[in-house]
Design an enzyme around this catalytic site. Structure first.
Site, PDB file in Angstrom:
ATOM      1  CB  SER A 176      49.361  27.304  40.054  1.00  0.00           C
ATOM      2  OG  SER A 176      48.438  27.858  41.228  1.00  0.00           O
ATOM      3  CB  CYS A 177      48.081  31.751  39.643  1.00  0.00           C
ATOM      4  SG  CYS A 177      47.054  33.243  39.127  1.00  0.00           S
ATOM      5  N   GLY A 178      50.942  33.452  39.536  1.00  0.00           N
ATOM      6  CA  GLY A 178      51.554  34.548  40.049  1.00  0.00           C
ATOM      7  C   GLY A 178      50.492  35.942  40.128  1.00  0.00           C
TER       8      GLY A 178
ATOM      9  CB  CYS B 207      46.065  34.397  42.591  1.00  0.00           C
ATOM     10  SG  CYS B 207      46.131  33.056  41.326  1.00  0.00           S
TER      11      CYS B 207
END
Length: 275
Positions: free
Chosen positions: A115-117, A119
């Site tokens: 969902s989030c690269g 992070c």
């Protein structure tokens, strides 16, 4: 070796239907870890949908500024890893001797989620990788009506989404609205890396004269990836983030959000969207 979907027995409960709960098979989007190694040493782990893993790794290295051209990569191969049976969840890449090793901060690793690269990266400054392409000088323009047609074309080409309902898509279009390449993945950033990695291997960079459409929101990282690939127009069916808009301004990119039906919001580079 692509395992994009898996079947699982579920209990279907429908309070509007008669007959009570029913057991049935359902298709789930596959999510497995992929470890990217450079010169036999671990560099990154991302949770992705298996398939086009070499493209994903190539796109990741390019958009992180580790490589600049496909020729920087001497070999790239899927490895069995340590799982039994073999799942081939490792990509081992050998770079040319002229390519410097990535300068990584010990406080920052490249672990990413679906969902989030970005992070876990130490700071925004650390990920504001500079592109070698002058996107601001790209004179590409695209008709607003053409843009409104793209989400429908993207959705029609999402075969795995039809089965699972759980995959994001990234579609590369030309300015006439023709779909050039589509990739699906549980992660938006992975789908984009797969598209860019394909373009890198095909010798198509920079991707001037193209539009990148993503099925979800437009994050800072996706704007950065588009910039690194020389894409002048990034569009999303959902909202952009503030950092994505700021980066688009800085790069001279066009950023379109809430591309739905006959409307859209242009957050940066509105001169490229014609009536």
């Amino acid at each position: 070796m692509a395992r994009t979907t898996n079947r699982r027995t579920v209990t279907k409960i429908d309070l509007d239907a008669s007959g009570g709960p029913q057991r049935r098979l359902d298709d789930l989007a596959a999510e497995e870890p992929l470890e990217i190694r450079l010169r036999k040493k671990p560099l990154a782990v991302t949770m992705r949908t298996p398939g086009q893993d070499i493209d994903l790794a190539m796109g990741f290295l390019l958009t992180e500024g580790i490589i600049q051209t496909a020729s920087d990569v001497v070999t790239a191969q899927l490895c069995a890893g340590t799982d039994a049976p073999n799942t081939y969840n490792v990509v081992d890449m050998m770079l040319g001797d002229h390519v410097p090793p990535p300068a990584t901060d010990p406080s920052r690793n490249f672990y990413t989620t679906s969902s989030c690269g970005v992070c876990g990266k130490a700071s925004i400054d650390a990920v504001r990788t500079r592109s070698r392409f002058d996107v601001g000088a790209d004179e590409t323009s695209v008709a607003a009506r053409t843009l409104t047609e793209l989400p429908g074309k993207l959705r029609a080409a999402q075969r795995a989404f039809d089965r699972t309902g759980g995959l994001h898509a990234a579609g590369l279009f030309d300015t006439s609205g023709e779909l050039v390449m589509l990739r699906e993945d549980v992660g938006r950033h992975n789908a984009v890396d797969k598209v860019i990695g394909w373009a890198l291997r095909e010798g198509r960079l920079p991707l001037s004269g193209h539009v990148l459409l993503v099925s979800g929101r437009a994050s800072f990282e996706l704007a950065q990836k588009a910039w690194m690939a020389g894409i002048p127009v990034l569009a999303a069916v959902s909202a952009p983030s503030t950092l994505a808009a700021e980066l688009a301004d800085e790069a001279g990119m066009t950023l379109v959000g809430f591309l739905r039906g006959q409307s859209m919001n242009v957050y940066a580079g509105s001169h490229r969207v014609t009536g």
